[in-house]
Design an enzyme around this catalytic site. Structure first.
Site, PDB file in Angstrom:
ATOM      1  CE  LYS A  97      -5.688 -22.240  15.969  1.00  0.00           C
ATOM      2  NZ  LYS A  97      -6.481 -23.355  15.403  1.00  0.00           N
ATOM      3  CG  ASP A 143     -11.288 -23.037  18.879  1.00  0.00           C
ATOM      4  OD1 ASP A 143     -12.161 -22.150  18.892  1.00  0.00           O
ATOM      5  OD2 ASP A 143     -11.066 -23.757  17.886  1.00  0.00           O
ATOM      6  CE  LYS A 170     -13.113 -26.040  18.388  1.00  0.00           C
ATOM      7  NZ  LYS A 170     -12.921 -26.744  17.108  1.00  0.00           N
ATOM      8  CG  ASP A 198      -6.925 -24.475  18.535  1.00  0.00           C
ATOM      9  OD1 ASP A 198      -6.317 -25.151  17.688  1.00  0.00           O
ATOM     10  OD2 ASP A 198      -7.842 -23.682  18.237  1.00  0.00           O
ATOM     11  CG  ASP A 212     -14.580 -24.277  15.353  1.00  0.00           C
ATOM     12  OD1 ASP A 212     -13.698 -23.887  16.141  1.00  0.00           O
ATOM     13  OD2 ASP A 212     -14.841 -25.483  15.172  1.00  0.00           O
ATOM     14  CD  GLU A 238     -10.030 -20.873  16.028  1.00  0.00           C
ATOM     15  OE1 GLU A 238      -9.018 -21.506  16.358  1.00  0.00           O
ATOM     16  OE2 GLU A 238     -11.054 -21.434  15.569  1.00  0.00           O
ATOM     17  NE  ARG A 281      -9.349 -21.253   8.368  1.00  0.00           N
ATOM     18  CZ  ARG A 281      -9.893 -22.298   7.772  1.00  0.00           C
ATOM     19  NH1 ARG A 281     -10.446 -22.163   6.564  1.00  0.00           N
ATOM     20  NH2 ARG A 281      -9.912 -23.480   8.356  1.00  0.00           N
TER      21      ARG A 281
END
Length: 503
Positions: free
Chosen positions: A274, A279, A286, A297, A356, A358, A360
């Site tokens: 990933k 993010d 967030k 991230d 959020d 995201e 996946r």
């Protein structure tokens, strides 16, 4: 640093060459309330009982983690001896060895010592061999010497005094220890790359930057690389991936990096990382507190690239493919909104209930892409869920897989590499939480078992091959005063590939 191996039978004392050879320091271990043995006994005899006198005087009692330098020692070639306390011999486990090694390196790095003779790898660590001990010592040293100062106005460019380390091992362990030294250095180099990528800020480590890193790896290590841009990703119909990047001005990249260490017909292991380089949560924004840590991230991507570097330097005899979907997740007028429905590369429609969630969304398209390699196994690595931190804290990575054999391999590798993982459930019953009234699947399943439902979502795109998912949200970086990327799970992934290659 230069690492070398020398076989030594300490019962022969000076005949080994260790005691008469020139060195700045020889490192020996002293157990608490135990008679001297091995290297400590040999040096004690060569120095006419000096170590025994030090112990009897109470200057070195063998307490775990204690250290003591002896200077201008007569009777041996080394100008100094470093005594390292080991604690109780019957409690000298892997963890105790690690603590002793760290204490030794910290003491040495505080001096101008250039060359070290290191005997601790011959200590009797429960259920461990000398080759394991050599590699663990190298990784501990490289961890102690790692610094990220390149973005400071006055970066620390002072070279370390320590240049050469000679490990003593038993004759029977010499060959394996030489392999371990090579692997340890390669693994440390891979971990340093992963740490550097994680520690870089989001305005430097963009998707384009990650793509350029992959290209440099390919050039340096003769790998095959493709870095696909927006139009190519659109042509692949990766609608789920593209839905995440819509609000960002930074262009997305899809990195395909291939290492061929075996025959062209041998099915590769595919690693998927990933790569969300920052993010914000998107429209599902967030909280501001600690949002700076969302530069981490992309640590799944960083660990996959670091593993590829380690594997290439080791020259493992297997094929490995790294897939890295990378982009930013930003809020904007054109960003994906909660309730939007997107279509993945597989054709599955996804209701985005929370922007959020995201990771996946980009991984599912990469997992579909992985099918074209007809892989022997696929392992995805992601800082996927805060729920995994709640479940497992910051010690174990979460391991999810329905394939018991693959899960067993990864767990064995985690134990061998001292990079812990814990297997989590992936029962079909959890899939019900992902039901959507309007699409094939929702991208979240509510608060209960959040890390499990995230893995369940990914599992829907992995039916064509053996697959495992590592949620590294709790282990990829540290917060607070020790803030920084850890380099995990590069040791786990690399050990898994070493085992697969039979090396």
């Amino acid at each position: 640093m230069d690492f070398s191996i020398k076989a030594c039978d300490w019962s022969k004392g000076a005949q080994s060459g260790f005691l008469t050879g020139k060195s700045d320091c020889v490192v020996i271990g002293v157990f608490e309330s135990q008679s001297l043995s091995g290297a400590a006994l040999a040096i004690d005899e060569a120095t006419k009982g000096l170590v025994t006198r030090i112990v009897k005087a109470g200057d070195m009692e063998g307490k775990a983690g204690s250290t003591l330098f002896l200077h201008e020692v007569q009777g041996i070639g080394a100008s100094r001896v470093l005594l390292v306390g080991l604690g109780k011999q019957d409690a000298f486990t892997q963890k105790a060895y690690g603590e002793a090694v760290k204490a030794a390196w910290r003491a040495i790095l505080g001096t101008k010592i250039v060359q070290v003779t290191f005997t601790l790898a011959q200590l009797p660590v429960k259920e461990r061999s000398s080759d394991w001990a050599v590699r663990a010592a190298i990784l501990a040293l490289r961890s102690e010497t790692y610094r990220f100062t390149q973005l400071k106005s006055k970066p620390d460019t002072t070279p370390r005094a320590l240049k050469r380390i000679v490990f003593s091992v038993d004759s029977a362990d010499e060959k394996a220890a030489k392999v371990a030294a090579k692997q340890g250095a390669a693994l440390a180099n891979g971990m340093d790359l992963t740490r550097d990528l994680g520690n870089l800020p989001g305005n430097v480590c963009t998707p384009t930057y990650l793509g350029n890193v992959a290209k440099k790896l390919a050039k340096d290590w003769k790998l095959k690389v493709e870095v696909l841009g927006q139009k190519q990703i659109e042509a692949l119909k990766m609608g789920s991936f593209l839905s995440v990047t819509r609000g960002s001005v930074e262009p997305p990249q899809f990195i395909v990096l291939q290492y061929q260490g075996a025959g062209a017909k041998e099915a590769p292991v595919v690693l998927v990382g990933k790569g969300i380089t920052f993010d914000t949560g998107g429209i599902s924004l967030k909280p501001g507190e600690a949002m700076d840590e969302m530069k981490y991230d992309m640590c799944g991507a960083g660990s996959v690239l670091g593993t590829m570097r380690a594997v290439a330097e080791m020259g493992l005899k297997l094929n490995v493919v790294a897939l890295v979907p990378t982009c930013e997740n930003m809020p904007a007028g054109n960003a994906t909104k909660p309730g939007d429905i997107v279509t993945s590369m597989s054709g599955t429609t996804i209701e985005v209930l929370n922007t959020d969630a995201e990771g996946r969304l980009i991984l599912c398209d990469a997992l579909t892409y992985a099918e074209r390699f007809k892989p022997a196994a696929v392992v995805d690595v992601a800082t996927l869920t805060g729920a995994c931190i709640i479940a497992l804290g910051h010690h174990n990575a979460g391991l999810f897989s329905k394939d018991d054999a693959l899960a067993g391999e990864l767990l064995d590798a985690s134990r061998e590499a001292d990079d812990p993982a814990w297997r989590m459930p992936l029962d079909d019953e959890y899939q019900d939480q992902l039901k959507s009234n309007f699409a094939d699947v929702a991208n979240i399943g509510g608060r209960p078992a959040g890390s499990v439902t995230a893995a369940c979502f990914l599992s829907r795109f992995t039916q064509a091959y053996p697959w495992a998912h590592l949620d590294i949200a709790g282990v990829a970086w540290k917060s607070g005063a020790a803030k920084g990327a850890t380099g995990r799970p590069v040791p786990l992934l690399t050990q898994f590939l070493i085992d697969r290659a039979g090396q």
